[in-house]
Every structure is written in structure tokens, then in C-alpha cells.
Design a protein around this motif. Structure first.
Motif, PDB file in Angstrom:
ATOM      1  N   ALA A   8       0.839  -1.205   0.000  1.00 46.35           N
ATOM      2  CA  ALA A   8       0.000   0.000   0.000  1.00 46.35           C
ATOM      3  C   ALA A   8       0.870   1.250   0.000  1.00 46.35           C
ATOM      4  CB  ALA A   8      -0.904   0.009   1.228  1.00 46.35           C
ATOM      5  N   ARG A   9       0.263   2.347  -0.456  1.00 41.29           N
ATOM      6  CA  ARG A   9       0.871   3.655  -0.247  1.00 41.29           C
ATOM      7  C   ARG A   9       0.630   3.996   1.230  1.00 41.29           C
ATOM      8  NH1 ARG A   9      -2.409   8.333  -2.681  1.00 41.29           N
ATOM      9  NH2 ARG A   9      -1.574  10.061  -1.478  1.00 41.29           N
ATOM     10  N   ILE A  10       1.700   4.265   1.940  1.00 39.09           N
ATOM     11  CA  ILE A  10       1.551   4.503   3.379  1.00 39.09           C
ATOM     12  C   ILE A  10       1.828   5.966   3.706  1.00 39.09           C
ATOM     13  CG2 ILE A  10       2.389   3.879   5.684  1.00 39.09           C
ATOM     14  CD1 ILE A  10       3.023   1.100   4.671  1.00 39.09           C
TER      15      ILE A  10
ATOM     16  N   GLU B 111       5.861  10.089   3.145  1.00 39.86           N
ATOM     17  CA  GLU B 111       4.988   9.116   2.499  1.00 39.86           C
ATOM     18  C   GLU B 111       5.818   8.019   1.821  1.00 39.86           C
ATOM     19  OE1 GLU B 111       1.997  11.178   0.207  1.00 39.86           O
ATOM     20  OE2 GLU B 111       1.952   9.527  -1.246  1.00 39.86           O
ATOM     21  N   ILE B 112       5.317   6.779   1.858  1.00 37.02           N
ATOM     22  CA  ILE B 112       6.007   5.653   1.218  1.00 37.02           C
ATOM     23  C   ILE B 112       5.125   5.165   0.079  1.00 37.02           C
ATOM     24  CG2 ILE B 112       7.024   3.375   1.615  1.00 37.02           C
ATOM     25  CD1 ILE B 112       6.805   4.180   4.716  1.00 37.02           C
ATOM     26  N   ALA B 113       5.676   5.140  -1.137  1.00 34.43           N
ATOM     27  CA  ALA B 113       4.866   4.824  -2.328  1.00 34.43           C
ATOM     28  C   ALA B 113       4.343   3.397  -2.280  1.00 34.43           C
ATOM     29  CB  ALA B 113       5.685   5.054  -3.586  1.00 34.43           C
ATOM     30  N   SER B 114       5.207   2.462  -1.921  1.00 31.02           N
ATOM     31  CA  SER B 114       4.782   1.068  -1.797  1.00 31.02           C
ATOM     32  C   SER B 114       5.421   0.541  -0.528  1.00 31.02           C
ATOM     33  CB  SER B 114       5.224   0.258  -3.019  1.00 31.02           C
ATOM     34  OG  SER B 114       4.947  -1.104  -2.804  1.00 31.02           O
ATOM     35  N   GLY B 115       4.661   0.502   0.536  1.00 27.05           N
ATOM     36  CA  GLY B 115       5.263   0.267   1.845  1.00 27.05           C
ATOM     37  C   GLY B 115       4.891  -1.051   2.486  1.00 27.05           C
TER      38      GLY B 115
ATOM     39  N   LYS C 255      -1.850  -3.840  -2.430  1.00 27.73           N
ATOM     40  CA  LYS C 255      -1.429  -3.057  -3.592  1.00 27.73           C
ATOM     41  C   LYS C 255      -2.604  -2.185  -4.074  1.00 27.73           C
ATOM     42  CE  LYS C 255       1.384  -3.623  -7.654  1.00 27.73           C
ATOM     43  NZ  LYS C 255       0.843  -3.832  -8.988  1.00 27.73           N
ATOM     44  N   GLY C 256      -2.340  -0.919  -4.344  1.00 27.39           N
ATOM     45  CA  GLY C 256      -3.401  -0.026  -4.813  1.00 27.39           C
ATOM     46  C   GLY C 256      -4.176   0.647  -3.687  1.00 27.39           C
TER      47      GLY C 256
END
Lengths: 438, 409
Positions: free
Chosen positions: A29-31, A38-42, A71-72
Motif C-alpha cells: 500500500a501507499r503509506i 509518504e512511502i509509495a509502496s510500503g 497493492k493499490g
């Protein structure tokens, strides 16, 4: 039959137990951790109700972790609602304008549909306030919206003396004015009555101190005074309803005069006196309403207050005042504040970490950081988009709302039975029958 | 002097007739077809003279062009109380409900509307160009509604319909406030309405059959109900519970009334009946509070009405406390986020209410010949982070920015 039931019960017990004990990893997820970029894919790892780790895709995931592919999706810390009336709360009655001994914890109905709706809105922590119309309407209650229906199950924590964590609800302006009875008829009288009680409490505090450990010298127990002493000693924050610019300044003066910790609530005219609020160092819990008016003291309410306070450097959070605004669309407050000029970062912080700060719980809540409570939301998209739904709400590592579950979805979107205090059982049975046929 | 008078008259008629303006938007939603990329609406003397792609619409020299990311038709609030239920909510600015009698269809909205109430300007700044407003729910028959443009400070102009509907209420909202007064029950409410309508039928019959000079004395209350019986004025009935909606349908059949269902929290339970009766719905605001008679309302009712083919529109409705008014833009947004397609949600706050009010030839969509009413946005109008950056009525820019920052004056 009995054996199956037993096996099922054992299975359920095991599941809930393992949910607590096995680590859970939320991956992809984006966290938005709030306190860090912010983390794009965390990856978010939680265990035992706490956050173990938050990081990028390389974050170590324990081998025994239950994995959730997100994801997403977007993960945000659980929302902190700093002022709500969920649970059909009542506070002080009409016999006196100042009733510090009244506790909202003695009135809250945690089987109320409003509690499930708050979970559906992504609210994980809530300051439940006693009702309106008094200078001081009683002690508030800080709740964690864990699965459960009792105050003991949901109380956020306890003070050293065993009482529930909470603040003190006060109000000024037209809210606490009444034409008759022991209630004040003017603003100056309102301040005067409050001052009188705090002077009395200072005296009580002094007598307690002088008595020391000698029970014979102690003054007779006075539950109202005891609560006000907690306020004077900073152990109980005053949550102060105040709308008009001059009423806001009155709160600032009284807080300074008696040295109590206060949070300004509603703050409709806050945009007029943002610098004064910032200078006094008080935090604000702001309400965002679709239009001004409806009562005299809200005639100048503007969505710009969040932005004005942010610009002035004051601490800002938001609240629902449920049922004034609905807990289910609490995130909308942040979006509307951004519409009126608040920064996106500031608005998201206001919904989470700043709310925790106003309750004095920033070390435990409000951001995604190792060691903090595992309170978070899984969102379908950007938190400020109207098209985004809260899909899951997790409190201390346990999922308390899941939009995919039709019984939970009912609370999120409404429909037949969605507002019954305990959902209509025949309706639930019909849903279960539907599930069986799917 | 004559020349000055001529000039003044010319200036006045220009104001009345509107002005010329072109709106050019990266995305133009017309509510009358698919959205146009880089579209232009050309307004001349207050009316739309052309709509199309920027490459195809020639803007005459001298006509100012206003640009925006997104433009949509000016919003039409399907049922409001703004202008009668004033900002302050104090006795002096509350004219939406007269408490002296349960049935008062003769009360006209035009006689109460305050176009200078700050909430009218507030809604205008959020893209609302037309309101269907008037007497509120809360009495069995509370009075009439009318339709007005939001730039009309006085009702000497901007009125699209001086009488639109007669507002009624069923259920708890119409119960007498005092014990022992009528109507005290649901059945009594219907009985009273039936009696009033029968009396109006009698009145109309006597008037028709009377010899010249022997007509019955004029009765304004009955005259208003005769207008309802003749279907000149639809009966706008606030009802939320399924049982009240069905009572309403029976009454409408009995007297062959044109009715519009207002509210309809439980409308999703009686979709077949509503459809069969061809009753349009002015649906409760999506974000209306769920308690009492509205406890079972759903964010998905709009989507269900759409799927069933039942005409519906959104409304700001009546709020007794805060917010003093809702905003149809926000209500449409919530429906768009809960199962209603974007275009359908947009229609529910533009063309659909225009149709429901019988004004689709003038307002509700961006089409040639219609009023030049446009709302401009800096993004998707339904996102709560998007701003309305201009409201145009009859080709005149009546608002430049939302009144969410400055005090209302």
C-alpha cells in the motif's frame, strides 16, 4: 451438532488469539505515516496491538506473519475525533450550570449504532463529550473503538487512581446562557461563575495540600472540587466549546488566570483571532460545517479556520461533534479545510497526530511509528478524495470494520436497520441467509 | 432628459436581458450529452447561442472569454428553504413555517423570500444559480414554493415561477405540536387532507355551476387547493417512512393529483410502487442525518432510483439547526461516491431538477436557447478539495470565489 459448535467456537477463539499474537504484515500500500515521509509502496508490520515496523518494500517481514496484499490501497493512521457524542451520551442536567462531578462514562451506550458508524468512518480514537448547554457539563471519556460494547473494554486508559482517561467539558457564549434558573444570563456572568468555582477549587486544593497525609485535617470529600483540582493540576484537559471571537479570548484569559490546560472546540470565529490563539499556545479542535449560521454564534463560521490557524502556527485538529456532522464522513473535514486553503499535509496531520496531541496521547497514537498502537485505516484511494471509501479500520492490530462484510457495510452506507442501537436481528439473519446462497 | 431616460432604459433592459460572455473550459459538462474537451459556451444577451468545441464556436469580437478547468450548468437546488429560513435562525428571520394552522396552502413563497439573506449569496458562490424554495416541511400543508435565480436580491426580477408547488408533510413531521390538536395521528393527517380536497372540489363545482353574480365568496385557501386538484400546482409531499409514501400514493390516485415525493428516506423499499405511480422524487440530501423517521436512509438510494428509472433530483432541504443550509453540490458528490455515475449525479443537481420543475426549456443544461447560467470549477466539481471559481447567471459573473473564507455581509 454440539461437537461442531464446540469446534467452531474453539476455532474462533484461536483465530482471534492468533490475530493478537501472530504478526500481521500489510504489504504494497501507499503509506502515509504522518510523522515521516509518504512511502509509495510500503510495508506495515504489527503485532500484539503495536506497530513493529513501517518502511519501504525491503522492510523485513517476520516469517510467521499473516500477509495482507494491499497493492493499490492507502494506509493512514486511525483518525482521532477530538469531540463527539456517539453512544447517545448525556451529561449534566438542568439543575446547575457547573457540574464537574458528572461523568459521561456513566451514560454512554456503546451498543449504539453511532459507535459502529464511527468505526466505518475510520475513527479509532474518540473523545466522547457530555452534552451541551452548561458552563461545565461534566467529565469526558477517551475511547479506543476496539471491538466491544462496554466502557471497560473501550476505555483508552486509566489514571493512576483508576478513573478513566478523559477531560472536562466546558462552554461559553450563548450555549450556556438561559433565561431562567441558576444559569447565567450574560457573558460576563458566565465568566464570573466559572471564576468563582475555580477560586473555590484553588482553596480546596490548598486545604488538601496542607492536610498532607493526615486524614483528620483533610477537607470533607467534594467530588466536584476533586475534579476541578485535577483540572488545576493539568491532569484533566478542559475541552472548551467556544464560537465567537470574544468568547475565544475569554477562554484564553481564564486558562491563563487559573493555569489550566485547555483545548478550544468549534472555534467558528477562529479565523478572526488566529494570531491570539497561536500566541496563547492553545490547541484548537475545529468543526467544519457545510454552511454558516443556524445559531447566532456560528453566523461567521468559515471553512478557512483550519488554514488560518495553520498559518498562524497554532495546533489544529478537527472533530465531528457527531451527530452534528456524521462520523462516517469525518475525512471530508480535512478535504474541505484544504479547499479553504489549508495545506494537505497540515490537514492530514490535523485528523490524526494533532488530535492525539490535543488529548495528550501523541506518544501512543496518531502516526505510524514502531511502538505506537496499531491503529490504522485501509483506504481505497487518496484520503481527501470523495470517491475514496474506508475499506478497513484496525484498532490495536484487530480489524473492527470491514466494508466487504455486509453487516459492516450497512453501517457505512445506511439502509434498513442501520441506525438501530442493536441491529435488527431479523435483518441480520436475512443477510446471513443471503450469504449462504452466494 | 429624454435621451438620458432612453439610455437608462436601455441599460436596464440590458441588465434584465443579461450580458454576453464566453466560457471556455478544459472539460465542459453540458448535462445534455457527453462532456466536451476544450469546450465553449457562448452567451449573448443572457442566452446561450452556441455550445461546442473551441475550434467550432466562433466567439464574436468584444465578447469576454472566461477560462476554467471545468464548467458545468449552473446548479439547480431542487427544494430549499433558503431565503425563508434565514441565516441566524432567530424568530425575526424564520418564515418557512407558519404555526397557526395545520393547512395553509394559500401562503405564497414570493411574499416571504429574502433574496438578500447571506445564505443565498453563499449558495450562489458554490455554483447554485436557481433555487426552488419556499415553505418548509413541518405542517400538514405549510404553503407554496417558488423558483428564483440566486442573483435576484428582490423578487421583482429573476422569478422563474411565482407559484411552483404546494408543500405538505406526512408522518411525525406533521403531527400537531400540542396534545389534543389535530392532526395527532397519521390516519388523521390523511383524513384531513381528504376532507380539504373534497371541500375544494365542492367549491370548484359550485363556482362553475353558479349563475353569474351568484358565485360563492372567494376562499383563497380553497382556490390554492383547486389549483392542486387541477394539477396546475403539484403537491410536494415530505414523507420518509414507506407507509407514509404509500398513503401518499393512495391519496394521489384518489384525487388524481400531480405529486412530487420530498425526502423519501425509505423510498428504496417502495421502488415498484413509485415507478408505477410515475412519481418523481426530490430526494433527501445524501448526507441528511439518520434519526427518527430518516433513521433508515441510505447513501445508495439515489443510485437505486436511477437504476429503477424513477426521475429524481437532489435538494438542500430544510435544516432546523446547523448547517443552516446544505449545498446540492456536496450532496451530489456523496451520491457520485456511492454508486451513482458521475453524469447521473451531475444531472440530479442540474437538468433533473429543471425537468421536475417544468423549467427544462430554460435552465439545467448548457444548450442553445437556454439561460446563460454556468458554474466554473478548478477541478472535478465533486471533489471536496475543488473550488467553484465562478458563477455565471445570464452571462453575468455573479460570483468570483466561494464564500468559505470571508465573512458574509
Amino acid at each position: 451438532m454440539t461437537r461442531t459448535a464446540l469446534a467452531l467456537a474453539a476455532g474462533l477463539a484461536l483465530t482471534s488469539l492468533s490475530a493478537q499474537e501472530r504478526p500481521h504484515a500489510f504489504v504494497g500500500a501507499r503509506i502515509l505515516p504522518i510523522e515521516s515521509p509518504e512511502i509509495a509502496s510500503g510495508v506495515l508490520v504489527v503485532q500484539g496491538g503495536r506497530i513493529l515496523a513501517v518502511g519501504g518494500p525491503d522492510t523485513a517481514i517476520p516469517a510467521d506473519a499473516v500477509r495482507h496484499d494491499l497493492k493499490g490501497k492507502v494506509i493512514l493512521p486511525g483518525l482521532v475525533d477530538t469531540h463527539s457524542h456517539i453512544g447517545g451520551t448525556e451529561g449534566a442536567d438542568g439543575t446547575a450550570p457547573i457540574q464537574p462531578d458528572v461523568r459521561v462514562s456513566d451514560s454512554v451506550n456503546l451498543r449504539s449504532a453511532s459507535v459502529m458508524k464511527a468505526r466505518a468512518g475510520g475513527i479509532t480514537t474518540v473523545n466522547v463529550m457530555p452534552g451541551s448547554g452548561h458552563l461545565l457539563s461534566g467529565q469526558t471519556l477517551y475511547l479506543k473503538l476496539r471491538a466491544g460494547e462496554t466502557v471497560d473494554a473501550l476505555a483508552l486508559g486509566r489514571q493512576p487512581d483508576g478513573s478513566y482517561l478523559g477531560g472536562m467539558k466546558m462552554a461559553n457564549g450563548t450555549n450556556s446562557r438561559r433565561a431562567t434558573g441558576p444559569f447565567p444570563g450574560t457573558r460576563a456572568k458566565s465568566a464570573s461563575l466559572v471564576r468563582e468555582q475555580f477560586v473555590k477549587a484553588q482553596d480546596y486544593q490548598r486545604k488538601l495540600k496542607e492536610a498532607g497525609d493526615d486524614p483528620k485535617k483533610r477537607p470533607a470529600r467534594d467530588l466536584a472540587m476533586e475534579a476541578l483540582v485535577e483540572v488545576l493540576e493539568g491532569r484533566r484537559v478542559v475541552h472548551h466549546h467556544t464560537h465567537r471571537h470574544d468568547d475565544i479570548l475569554t477562554v484564553l484569559r481564564l486558562a491563563k488566570e487559573f493555569g489550566f490546560k485547555a483545548v478550544l472546540h468549534h472555534v467558528s470565529d477562529g479565523w478572526m483571532v488566529a494570531d491570539e490563539i497561536a500566541k496563547a499556545g492553545l490547541g484548537s479542535s475545529v468543526i467544519v460545517i457545510d454552511s454558516p449560521g443556524g445559531k447566532l454564534e456560528a453566523k461567521d463560521l468559515r471553512m478557512v479556520t483550519g488554514a488560518a490557524l495553520e498559518k498562524a502556527g497554532a495546533l489544529v485538529a478537527f472533530h465531528t461533534d457527531d451527530p452534528i456532522t456524521d462520523s462516517r464522513w469525518f475525512l471530508r473535514s480535512a478535504a474541505l479545510a484544504v479547499r479553504a486553503g489549508m495545506s494537505r499535509k497540515g490537514a492530514l496531520e490535523a485528523m490524526t497526530l494533532n488530535g492525539a496531541r490535543l488529548l495528550g496521547l501523541q506518544d501512543r497514537l496518531g502516526s505510524l511509528k514502531p511502538g505506537k498502537d496499531a491503529d490504522f485505516l485501509v483506504l481505497g484511494g487518496d484520503p481527501l478524495s470523495v470517491y475514496t471509501h474506508v475499506e478497513e479500520t484496525w484498532v490495536e492490530g484487530t480489524r473492527v470494520f470491514d466494508r466487504r462484510d455486509p453487516r459492516h457495510r450497512l453501517y457505512a452506507v445506511g439502509g434498513w436497520g442501520a441506525s438501530h442501537d442493536t441491529a435488527n436481528p431479523s435483518h441480520l439473519m436475512a443477510l446471513e441467509a443471503e450469504e449462504m446462497h452466494q | 432628459v429624454t435621451r438620458l431616460a432612453c439610455l437608462l432604459a436601455a441599460a436596464l433592459s440590458a441588465t434584465l436581458a443579461g450580458q454576453s460572455l464566453a466560457v471556455r473550459a478544459d472539460l465542459l459538462h453540458t448535462a445534455a450529452g457527453p462532456p466536451l474537451k476544450d469546450g465553449v459556451v457562448l452567451i449573448q444577451d443572457g442566452r446561450i447561442t452556441a455550445v461546442g468545441a473551441a475550434a467550432e464556436v466562433k466567439v464574436p469580437a468584444g465578447v469576454p472569454v472566461r477560462r476554467a478547468k471545468v464548467a458545468i450548468p449552473g446548479l439547480v437546488d431542487g427544494r430549499a428553504t433558503v431565503g425563508l429560513a434565514g441565516l441566524l435562525n432567530q424568530p425575526h428571520d424564520q418564515d418557512q413555517l407558519e404555526g397557526s394552522a395545520p393547512v395553509q396552502p394559500e401562503l405564497r413563497a414570493l411574499d416571504a423570500y429574502n433574496g438578500r439573506d447571506p445564505l443565498v449569496a453563499y449558495l450562489r458562490s458554490l455554483g447554485v444559480t436557481t433555487v426552488h424554495t419556499g415553505h418548509g416541511p413541518g405542517a400538514l400543508v405549510s404553503g407554496q414554493t417558488f423558483v428564483v435565480k440566486t442573483d435576484a436580491a428582490e423578487v421583482t426580477r429573476g422569478v422563474l415561477k411565482s407559484q411552483a408547488m404546494v408543500a405538505a408533510t406526512l408522518g411525525d413531521g406533521a403531527r400537531a405540536r400540542e396534545a389534543g390538536k389535530a392532526p395527532g395521528t397519521r390516519a388523521k393527517q390523511i383524513a384531513m387532507l381528504r376532507a380539504e380536497l373534497v371541500a375544494a372540489q365542492e367549491y370548484a363545482r359550485k363556482a362553475k355551476e353558479a349563475e353569474k353574480g351568484k358565485e360563492p365568496a372567494r376562499d383563497l385557501r380553497k382556490e390554492a387547493l383547486v389549483q392542486v386538484l387541477r394539477r396546475e400546482l403539484p403537491l410536494l409531499v415530505t414523507a420518509h417512512r414507506a407507509q407514509d409514501i404509500l398513503s401518499l400514493l393512495r391519496l394521489a390516485r384518489e384525487f388524481d393529483l400531480a405529486i412530487v415525493l420530498d425526502g423519501g428516506a425509505e423510498a428504496y423499499l417502495v421502488l415498484d410502487e413509485l415507478k408505477a405511480a410515475k412519481v418523481p422524487v426530490l430526494l433527501h440530501p445524501a448526507m441528511a442525518r439518520a434519526f427518527g423517521e430518516t433513521e433508515n436512509l441510505s447513501l445508495e438510494t439515489a443510485a437505486k432510483l436511477k437504476a429503477a428509472g424513477i426521475p429524481f433530483a437532489f435538494q438542500s432541504g430544510f435544516e432546523g439547526y446547523v448547517p443552516r443550509t446544505r449545498v446540492v453540490l456536496f450532496e451530489g458528490a456523496m451520491a457520485a461516491a456511492n454508486g451513482l455515475a458521475f453524469e447521473a449525479a451531475l444531472e440530479a443537481i442540474t437538468l433533473a431538477p429543471a425537468r421536475l420543475l417544468g423549467l427544462a426549456d430554460r435552465i439545467g443544461s448548457l444548450e442553445k436557447g437556454k439561460d446563460g447560467d454556468v458554474a466554473l470549477f478548478d477541478g472535478d466539481p465533486f471533489e471536496f478539495t475543488t473550488r467553484c471559481v465562478g458563477t455565471v447567471i445570464g452571462g453575468v459573473v455573479v460570483s468570483e470565489a466561494e464564500l468559505i473564507r470571508e465573512p458574509l455581509r
